[in-house]
Design an enzyme around this catalytic site. Structure first.
Site, PDB file in Angstrom:
ATOM      1  N   ARG A 134      30.923  75.579  31.155  1.00 36.32           N
ATOM      2  CA  ARG A 134      30.323  76.843  30.682  1.00 36.32           C
ATOM      3  C   ARG A 134      30.950  77.274  29.347  1.00 36.32           C
ATOM      4  O   ARG A 134      30.270  77.873  28.513  1.00 36.32           O
ATOM      5  CB  ARG A 134      30.512  77.942  31.719  1.00 36.32           C
ATOM      6  CG  ARG A 134      29.587  77.731  32.885  1.00 36.32           C
ATOM      7  CD  ARG A 134      29.662  78.853  33.872  1.00 36.32           C
ATOM      8  NE  ARG A 134      28.615  78.701  34.862  1.00 36.32           N
ATOM      9  CZ  ARG A 134      28.646  79.223  36.071  1.00 36.32           C
ATOM     10  NH1 ARG A 134      29.673  79.936  36.455  1.00 36.32           N
ATOM     11  NH2 ARG A 134      27.658  79.042  36.894  1.00 36.32           N
ATOM     12  N   GLY A 187      20.971  81.111  40.520  1.00 37.84           N
ATOM     13  CA  GLY A 187      19.926  82.072  40.885  1.00 37.84           C
ATOM     14  C   GLY A 187      18.971  82.340  39.725  1.00 37.84           C
ATOM     15  O   GLY A 187      17.758  82.484  39.932  1.00 37.84           O
TER      16      GLY A 187
END
Ligand code: AMP
Length: 404
Positions: free
Chosen positions: A42, A380
């Site tokens: 990330r 999500g």
């Protein structure tokens, strides 16, 4: 609201010499025994945007959440280890603030020079971040002249640094965010056909909106993982102890009926690997789906299913994969998932999109991510995007056809 996501990015606007506050997703995992960052992808993924801003002489404030401190200061969730990694990756002066909003940031800001970075402390140390508090967002926004969102992984959250902040600053997508939007837009709106959607993972309920949203576009849905049990059950077979989402068997049944009269096909496993126990070392066997004993549960797809799924993969021009084919965490139930990952990685011309979460982790762990067209950084957020939802972290950014 129309779901166009025609977002304006930092590449489409004048950013030279600006003070920029950039929301990144530095919610990285740590190795529990050493305390070191176990996967820094990330952080690495945020570098193209940071380097672009540096090249354009910007002063950069980076902000992120880390873990779930629930509005309190938690020492282990301070940004220090991320700051150390960031410093080692960038050839510029990086500073760390002791707070996000608040006096320490206010004190450090006047000394921040162009091409320097100030990393703010964990946003979720303030409960106002998650409650999308306007005043908190206003204070963050007051530090900068322009807002950039490069945190696709939290773009489904109405949080202050994602949503409310866009009320106060011109707001653009970063390079990673733009890549996510373009790839997921392409796959949901104009995929090259044939388009195959491979779904797995634990539950049907998590994937229903993706199926509903994509069934107009996709030619085939390939179903594996725990969710396959509900489809196998709905097809009239015994599934033993496999968890079945009874409230979704009707959905699965209807979908399979619908597929007989429409343009998409449903492909479910022919054979599965079953065991009497959900454990790492339980005895297991391979069986066709019509021969599962009452005391057995499905834990992976079988070799014939891998072949069937691979044939479909080979015939497709666009492939979207979300969810493992079995309990990949246990070595004896990881073959189905590995086979799919390897097959996708071998395709030369097809577009291969790996939806985030555990599927992205597996692809990276197998070191196959470089061979895919795109590995989404969201969990999500990716599912919500593919399910056709409006994501506040994207819809509130400036759009190409209307500047705010
Ligand atoms: P998801 O978050 O939807 O991608 O689901 C990932 C989880 O699904 C993993 O932890 C897998 O162990 C689990 N999973 C996959 N196949 C099965 C299965 N047949 N039975 C139980 N869990 C499964």
């Amino acid at each position: 609201m129309k779901n166009t996501f025609n977002t304006k990015s930092i590449l489409d606007t004048e950013i030279d010499n600006k003070i920029v506050i950039c929301r990144v997703d530095y919610n990285v995992p740590f190795n529990p025994s050493t305390g070191e960052i176990s996967d820094d992808s990330r952080i690495l993924e945020s570098l193209p945007t940071i380097n672009y801003l540096l090249k354009h002489n910007c002063k950069i404030l980076l902000c992120s959440h880390l873990g779930r401190p629930n509005g309190k200061v938690v020492d282990e969730l301070k940004m220090e280890r991320i700051y150390d990694r960031l410093q080692s990756l960038l050839n510029t002066n990086v500073k760390l603030s002791k707070d996000s909003i608040g006096t320490h940031t206010i004190d450090l800001l006047p000394g921040l020079k162009p091409k320097e970075i100030l990393l703010l402390e964990n946003l979720r140390f303030h409960k106002e971040e998650e409650s999308n508090d306007l005043n908190f967002a206003k204070q963050l926004a007051a530090f900068a002249e322009l807002y950039v969102n490069d945190a696709f992984g939290v773009s489904h959250r109405s949080h202050a640094s994602v949503d409310a902040i866009t009320n106060f600053l011109p707001s653009y997508s970063g390079i990673l965010m733009q890549k996510e939007i373009e790839m997921l837009n392409q796959v949901t709106n104009s995929p090259n056909l044939p388009f195959t959607v491979i779904l797995g993972g634990a539950k049907v309920s998590d994937k229903i909106s993706v199926i509903d949203n994509l069934k107009q576009k996709a030619n085939s849905f390939v179903i594996g993982g725990g969710m396959a049990a509900t489809f196998i059950h709905a097809s009239g077979y015994k599934t033993g102890q496999s968890p079945i989402e009874t409230e979704y068997t009707k959905f699965a049944e209807n979908l399979m009926l619908e597929s007989q009269n429409t343009n998409f096909e449903m492909i479910i496993p022919k054979d599965v690997i079953v065991s009497e126990k959900f454990s790492i070392d339980s005895p297991y066997r391979t069986t066709s789906i019509d021969n599962i004993d009452d005391n057995e549960m499905i834990l992976d797809i079988g070799p014939q299913s891998s072949i069937l799924f691979s044939e479909k993969i080979n015939q497709s021009k666009t492939l979207l994969w979300n969810g493992p084919m079995g309990v990949f965490e246990f070595q004896q139930y990881s073959s189905g998932t590995k086979n799919i990952a390897e097959k996708l990685s071998q395709l030369k011309t097809a577009t291969t999109i790996v939806g985030g979460g555990s599927t992205a982790e597996i692809t990276r762990a197998l070191n196959l991510h470089q061979n895919m067209t795109h590995v989404s950084t969201g969990g999500g957020a990716t599912l919500e995007f593919l399910g056709g939802k409006i994501l506040p972290g994207i819809s509130k950014l400036n759009q190409k056809d209307k500047e705010t």
